[in-house]
Design a protein around this motif. Structure first.
Motif, mmCIF file in Angstrom:
data_model
loop_
_atom_site.group_PDB
_atom_site.id
_atom_site.type_symbol
_atom_site.label_atom_id
_atom_site.label_comp_id
_atom_site.label_asym_id
_atom_site.label_seq_id
_atom_site.Cartn_x
_atom_site.Cartn_y
_atom_site.Cartn_z
ATOM 1 N N GLY A 152 0.686 -1.040 0.249
ATOM 2 C CA GLY A 152 -0.019 0.074 -0.200
ATOM 3 C C GLY A 152 1.189 1.331 -0.004
ATOM 4 N N LEU A 153 0.686 3.217 0.060
ATOM 5 C CA LEU A 153 1.701 3.672 -1.187
ATOM 6 C C LEU A 153 1.294 4.037 0.504
ATOM 7 C CD1 LEU A 153 2.556 6.287 -2.845
ATOM 8 C CD2 LEU A 153 -0.313 6.490 -1.922
ATOM 9 N N ILE A 154 2.447 4.511 1.019
ATOM 10 C CA ILE A 154 2.923 4.898 2.697
ATOM 11 C C ILE A 154 3.593 7.202 1.915
ATOM 12 C CG2 ILE A 154 3.597 3.216 3.419
ATOM 13 C CD1 ILE A 154 6.735 4.259 3.965
ATOM 14 N N GLY A 155 3.870 7.068 1.066
ATOM 15 C CA GLY A 155 3.865 8.520 0.446
ATOM 16 C C GLY A 155 5.028 9.096 -0.571
ATOM 17 N N ARG A 156 5.707 9.458 -0.558
ATOM 18 C CA ARG A 156 6.863 9.838 -1.067
ATOM 19 C C ARG A 156 7.805 10.556 -1.075
ATOM 20 N NH1 ARG A 156 7.613 15.348 -2.959
ATOM 21 N NH2 ARG A 156 5.985 17.197 -1.499
ATOM 22 N N VAL A 157 8.943 10.624 -1.883
ATOM 23 C CA VAL A 157 10.498 10.308 -1.069
ATOM 24 C C VAL A 157 10.525 12.653 -0.974
ATOM 25 C CG1 VAL A 157 13.046 11.176 -1.924
ATOM 26 C CG2 VAL A 157 11.647 8.809 -1.754
ATOM 27 N N LYS A 158 10.767 13.036 -0.254
ATOM 28 C CA LYS A 158 11.238 14.194 0.736
ATOM 29 C C LYS A 158 12.198 14.722 0.467
ATOM 30 C CE LYS A 158 8.238 17.779 0.892
ATOM 31 N NZ LYS A 158 8.011 18.564 1.588
#
Length: 281
Positions: free
Chosen positions: A158-164
């Motif tokens: 599942g999606l958790i986020g993106r590299v910032k």
């Protein structure tokens, strides 16, 4: 003098054997016993409590030692059980990620990916980021999507986020639960589309906004990323699982939109292993 005492002792001993408990010697012995018996009994009565106390104290020390030994053994056993459970949980996560990479799914076949481990969890409810032990030296770039195992779901991830933020050996991931985050999403097997943002009332849940009041939404429908377009670009490619519809509400019957509640597949309180999808390579 010593010789006389030895001779007298032998004589008394001989008479004692011959006469047994009768005669003069027997009488002397009985008299001696009757005289010393009270002293012997008194001595026993005086010393017995001390003997009992000594035995009790020694038993108490032994019991305490045994108790400490059992406690140490229990602690070691408990630690071993916890370690075994942690290893089992970690193995389950790795198995899910392995299944995803071997599944032949569109995501797994379309993008390269690199595995990483969370080395820093979110610090508070307002800082929804995690730090991974991989960075630019592993091919990680800013805005790469990050997925994690989805426990309790038929889906692998599942999606958790993106590299910032990226450094050579680590990176910071902004979670989709961050108050500044927003994900373009759609519901599978329907034309319903909207933007998934963190719920103000429940930080662990997403609200799918901009859903028209006439849209048909059912509980348990699956929300995935819808991807971007020229008019509305997105950091996330299409088809990454986000969560499941767990509620639908409309504050006013005349309101133009309804709010769809989406519960993420990933347990954000227990993220350890992740995959960074290398999109655009």
């Amino acid at each position: 003098m010593i010789g006389l005492l030895l001779a007298a002792s032998l004589t008394l001993l001989t008479l004692s054997f011959r006469q047994g408990s009768e005669g003069v010697i027997g009488a002397i012995q009985r008299g001696a016993l009757s005289i010393t018996a009270p002293f012997s009994e008194a001595t026993t009565r005086v010393t017995q409590p001390f003997a009992d106390a000594w035995n009790w104290s020694r038993g108490l020390v032994d019991a305490r030692s045994e108790n400490e030994r059992l406690k140490e053994q229990l602690e070691r056993t408990g630690a071993a059980v916890v370690a075994a459970q942690a290893a089992e949980d970690d193995n389950a996560r790795l198995t899910q990620l392995l299944n995803f990479t071997d599944s032949g799914s569109k995501l797994a076949s379309q993008y390269d990916f690199v595995g990483g481990t969370v080395i820093r969890q979110p610090q508070n409810a307002y800082s929804q980021t995690v730090t991974l032990d991989i960075g630019s030296s592993s091919g990680v770039r800013e805005n790469d999507p990050v997925v994690a195992p989805a426990p309790g779901s038929d889906l692998f991830v599942g999606l958790i986020g993106r590299v910032k933020v990226v450094s050579p050996n680590s990176c910071t991931v902004e979670l989709i639960l961050s108050r500044d985050a927003g994900v373009s999403a759609r519901l599978l097997h329907s034309s319903v589309r909207g933007t998934a943002v963190p719920s103000q009332g429940d930080p662990g849940v997403l609200n799918l906004l901009s859903i028209g009041q006439d849209a048909v939404v059912e509980i348990d429908q699956i929300a995935v990323t819808s991807g971007g377009s020229d008019a509305l670009p997105s950091y996330y490619p299409a088809g990454i699982p986000i969560g499941q519809v767990t509620g639908v509400s409309q504050s006013d019957v005349e309101a133009p939109n309804k709010t769809v509640q989406v519960t993420p597949f990933v347990d954000f309180g227990d993220i350890s292993r992740v995959l960074v999808l290398q999109v655009g390579r």
